[in-house]
Design a protein around this motif. Structure first.
Motif, mmCIF file in Angstrom:
data_model
loop_
_atom_site.group_PDB
_atom_site.id
_atom_site.type_symbol
_atom_site.label_atom_id
_atom_site.label_comp_id
_atom_site.label_asym_id
_atom_site.label_seq_id
_atom_site.Cartn_x
_atom_site.Cartn_y
_atom_site.Cartn_z
ATOM 1 N N TRP A 5 0.864 1.330 2.636
ATOM 2 C CA TRP A 5 0.600 2.424 1.841
ATOM 3 C C TRP A 5 -0.478 2.076 0.315
ATOM 4 C CZ3 TRP A 5 2.423 6.920 1.664
ATOM 5 C CH2 TRP A 5 3.530 7.371 2.075
ATOM 6 N N SER A 6 -0.080 0.354 0.084
ATOM 7 C CA SER A 6 -1.178 -0.359 -0.362
ATOM 8 C C SER A 6 -3.166 0.163 -0.031
ATOM 9 C CB SER A 6 -1.694 -2.184 -1.257
ATOM 10 O OG SER A 6 -1.211 -2.499 0.077
ATOM 11 N N ASP A 7 -2.979 0.465 1.698
ATOM 12 C CA ASP A 7 -4.088 0.944 2.510
ATOM 13 C C ASP A 7 -4.873 1.992 1.999
ATOM 14 O OD1 ASP A 7 -4.724 -1.454 3.522
ATOM 15 O OD2 ASP A 7 -2.287 -1.659 4.516
ATOM 16 N N LEU A 8 -4.267 3.277 1.518
ATOM 17 C CA LEU A 8 -4.205 4.804 1.414
ATOM 18 C C LEU A 8 -4.809 4.505 -0.191
ATOM 19 C CD1 LEU A 8 -1.592 5.596 3.673
ATOM 20 C CD2 LEU A 8 -3.885 5.856 4.268
ATOM 21 N N GLU A 9 -5.403 5.748 -0.231
ATOM 22 C CA GLU A 9 -5.592 6.542 -0.767
ATOM 23 C C GLU A 9 -5.604 8.322 -0.730
ATOM 24 O OE1 GLU A 9 -9.044 4.338 -4.059
ATOM 25 O OE2 GLU A 9 -9.882 5.571 -2.125
ATOM 26 N N LEU A 10 -4.577 9.030 -1.675
ATOM 27 C CA LEU A 10 -4.428 10.306 -2.270
ATOM 28 C C LEU A 10 -5.518 10.978 -2.155
ATOM 29 C CD1 LEU A 10 -2.263 12.156 -1.229
ATOM 30 C CD2 LEU A 10 -1.309 12.051 -4.234
ATOM 31 N N LEU A 37 0.467 20.335 2.261
ATOM 32 C CA LEU A 37 0.366 18.883 2.539
ATOM 33 C C LEU A 37 0.408 18.365 1.838
ATOM 34 C CD1 LEU A 37 -2.166 20.864 5.235
ATOM 35 C CD2 LEU A 37 0.014 19.856 5.762
ATOM 36 N N GLN A 38 -0.007 16.323 2.383
ATOM 37 C CA GLN A 38 -0.601 15.408 1.602
ATOM 38 C C GLN A 38 -0.980 15.059 2.140
ATOM 39 O OE1 GLN A 38 2.303 12.501 -0.239
ATOM 40 N NE2 GLN A 38 2.794 13.951 -2.370
ATOM 41 N N VAL A 39 -3.291 14.605 1.448
ATOM 42 C CA VAL A 39 -3.648 13.437 2.744
ATOM 43 C C VAL A 39 -4.305 12.320 1.658
ATOM 44 C CG1 VAL A 39 -5.528 14.139 3.781
ATOM 45 C CG2 VAL A 39 -4.231 16.067 3.547
ATOM 46 N N TYR A 40 -4.167 11.803 2.497
ATOM 47 C CA TYR A 40 -4.450 10.581 3.017
ATOM 48 C C TYR A 40 -5.854 9.857 3.373
ATOM 49 C CZ TYR A 40 0.319 10.046 -0.193
ATOM 50 O OH TYR A 40 1.280 10.299 -0.774
ATOM 51 N N ILE A 41 -6.545 8.601 2.653
ATOM 52 C CA ILE A 41 -7.647 7.918 3.663
ATOM 53 C C ILE A 41 -7.231 6.964 3.254
ATOM 54 C CG2 ILE A 41 -9.867 8.268 4.227
ATOM 55 C CD1 ILE A 41 -10.395 10.820 3.324
ATOM 56 N N THR A 42 -7.490 5.647 4.159
ATOM 57 C CA THR A 42 -6.899 4.666 4.091
ATOM 58 C C THR A 42 -8.739 3.916 3.116
ATOM 59 O OG1 THR A 42 -9.098 4.338 6.261
ATOM 60 C CG2 THR A 42 -6.283 3.519 5.995
ATOM 61 N N ARG A 43 -8.541 3.134 2.060
ATOM 62 C CA ARG A 43 -9.431 2.691 1.321
ATOM 63 C C ARG A 43 -10.769 2.179 2.368
ATOM 64 N NH1 ARG A 43 -7.481 1.946 -3.856
ATOM 65 N NH2 ARG A 43 -5.191 2.611 -3.776
ATOM 66 N N GLY A 85 -15.140 11.116 -0.048
ATOM 67 C CA GLY A 85 -15.876 10.213 -1.092
ATOM 68 C C GLY A 85 -17.055 9.768 -0.229
ATOM 69 N N THR A 86 -17.389 8.077 -0.826
ATOM 70 C CA THR A 86 -17.865 7.864 0.004
ATOM 71 C C THR A 86 -17.772 6.833 0.977
ATOM 72 O OG1 THR A 86 -17.866 5.949 -1.337
ATOM 73 C CG2 THR A 86 -19.929 7.599 -2.202
ATOM 74 N N ARG A 87 -16.505 7.141 1.815
ATOM 75 C CA ARG A 87 -16.596 6.195 2.900
ATOM 76 C C ARG A 87 -17.594 6.221 4.196
ATOM 77 N NH1 ARG A 87 -11.723 7.895 0.206
ATOM 78 N NH2 ARG A 87 -9.898 6.514 0.206
ATOM 79 N N THR A 88 -17.248 5.021 4.875
ATOM 80 C CA THR A 88 -17.792 5.632 6.128
ATOM 81 C C THR A 88 -17.549 4.414 6.733
ATOM 82 O OG1 THR A 88 -19.778 3.548 5.605
ATOM 83 C CG2 THR A 88 -20.657 5.451 5.360
ATOM 84 N N GLY A 89 -17.643 5.075 8.399
ATOM 85 C CA GLY A 89 -17.304 4.157 9.716
ATOM 86 C C GLY A 89 -15.934 4.662 9.596
ATOM 87 N N ARG A 90 -14.815 3.835 10.979
ATOM 88 C CA ARG A 90 -13.768 4.237 11.057
ATOM 89 C C ARG A 90 -12.245 4.140 9.860
ATOM 90 N NH1 ARG A 90 -10.658 3.894 15.981
ATOM 91 N NH2 ARG A 90 -12.623 3.365 16.928
ATOM 92 N N ASP A 97 -9.047 -2.084 8.326
ATOM 93 C CA ASP A 97 -9.344 -2.163 9.308
ATOM 94 C C ASP A 97 -8.013 -2.666 10.029
ATOM 95 O OD1 ASP A 97 -9.830 -3.443 11.988
ATOM 96 O OD2 ASP A 97 -10.054 -5.577 11.799
ATOM 97 N N VAL A 98 -8.660 -0.855 11.375
ATOM 98 C CA VAL A 98 -7.949 0.129 11.901
ATOM 99 C C VAL A 98 -7.606 -1.052 13.254
ATOM 100 C CG1 VAL A 98 -9.129 0.883 12.778
ATOM 101 C CG2 VAL A 98 -7.346 1.768 12.528
ATOM 102 N N LEU A 99 -8.621 -1.360 13.055
ATOM 103 C CA LEU A 99 -7.932 -2.552 14.783
ATOM 104 C C LEU A 99 -6.784 -3.919 14.881
ATOM 105 C CD1 LEU A 99 -12.299 -3.471 16.359
ATOM 106 C CD2 LEU A 99 -9.831 -1.498 16.372
ATOM 107 N N THR A 100 -6.891 -4.338 13.259
ATOM 108 C CA THR A 100 -6.177 -5.388 12.867
ATOM 109 C C THR A 100 -4.644 -5.593 12.281
ATOM 110 O OG1 THR A 100 -7.478 -6.573 11.407
ATOM 111 C CG2 THR A 100 -7.551 -7.145 14.341
ATOM 112 N N GLN A 101 -5.129 -4.922 10.868
ATOM 113 C CA GLN A 101 -3.682 -4.270 9.873
ATOM 114 C C GLN A 101 -3.101 -3.112 10.407
ATOM 115 O OE1 GLN A 101 -7.297 -4.005 7.238
ATOM 116 N NE2 GLN A 101 -5.969 -5.601 6.376
#
Length: 212
Positions: A156-161, A138-144, A182-187, A148-152
């Motif tokens: 690939w450049s929005d993601l970090e492995l 499994l490769q798991v990425y999270i958005t930086r 990590g330190t990510r918060t929110g949506r 903005d998930v609501l509009t964008q």
């Protein structure tokens, strides 16, 4: 009204849909749920209910666009990619697996207020496989932070492995990854690639989360 399946209900769904989906179908992220699985899980038995339009509008647009996407929630895959995921899946089409199956899952790519699961910054991601063919990884990425998930549309450049697992056996059909946001918060969007073990078949899953 929130409609969620427990463990017994999920097993029933896996068995009941096994004959209704292509032979190569396997599964999807079930915790946090992928967009396609979440829409099936919450509304599969009540998909004509107009309440969905206000309670779960992104699922509403997905059901209207192509109900077959949800009936085939465990078949969002491509074959023969050979690990070249970025070449096979263009920006803006990550959640549909590059418009796989002639665009069946195109509605999954639409930005908006998808139903999101609340998660701590460290959590276990689960993929459920009804056929139990195993996972090479499994490769798991999270958005930086700041995406903005609501509009964008997702790129690939929005993601970090954040993690890549080792091989996991087919039985009992549950594959997991330990995720540290990590330190990510929110949506955010958690993007998971599951490489099946039986042949070169890769699955693509967008799961919406609220972190922290």
């Amino acid at each position: 009204m929130k409609r969620l399946l427990g463990a017994a209900g999920l097993l029933g769904v896996l068995l009941a849909t096994a004959l209704a989906v292509p032979a190569g179908a396997h599964g999807s992220a079930t915790d946090p749920p992928s967009r396609v699985f979440g829409c099936f899980n919450r509304w599969g038995s009540d998909f004509l209910n107009p309440v969905m339009a206000t309670e779960d509008p992104m699922c509403w647009q997905a059901w209207r666009a192509n109900p077959n996407a949800m009936w085939n929630w465990n078949a969002l895959n491509r074959t023969g990619v050979a690990g070249n995921f970025r070449a096979a899946i263009p920006d803006g089409q990550l959640c549909s697996g590059g418009l796989t199956f002639n665009g069946r899952y195109a509605a999954m790519d639409k930005p908006g207020a998808w139903r999101a699961a609340s998660k701590p910054r460290r959590f276990t991601l689960t993929v459920t496989d009804g056929v139990k063919h195993g996972a090479d990884f499994l490769q798991v990425y999270i958005t930086r932070q700041g995406y903005d998930v609501l509009t964008q549309p997702l790129r690939w450049s929005d993601l970090e492995l954040v993690t890549t697992t080792g091989r996991q056996p087919g039985a009992p059909g549950i594959y997991t990854a330990q995720v540290d946001a990590g330190t990510r918060t929110g949506r955010h969007v958690v993007y998971t690639i599951w490489q099946a073990s039986h042949k070169d078949e890769s699955y693509y899953m967008c799961s919406d989360v609220i972190l922290g």
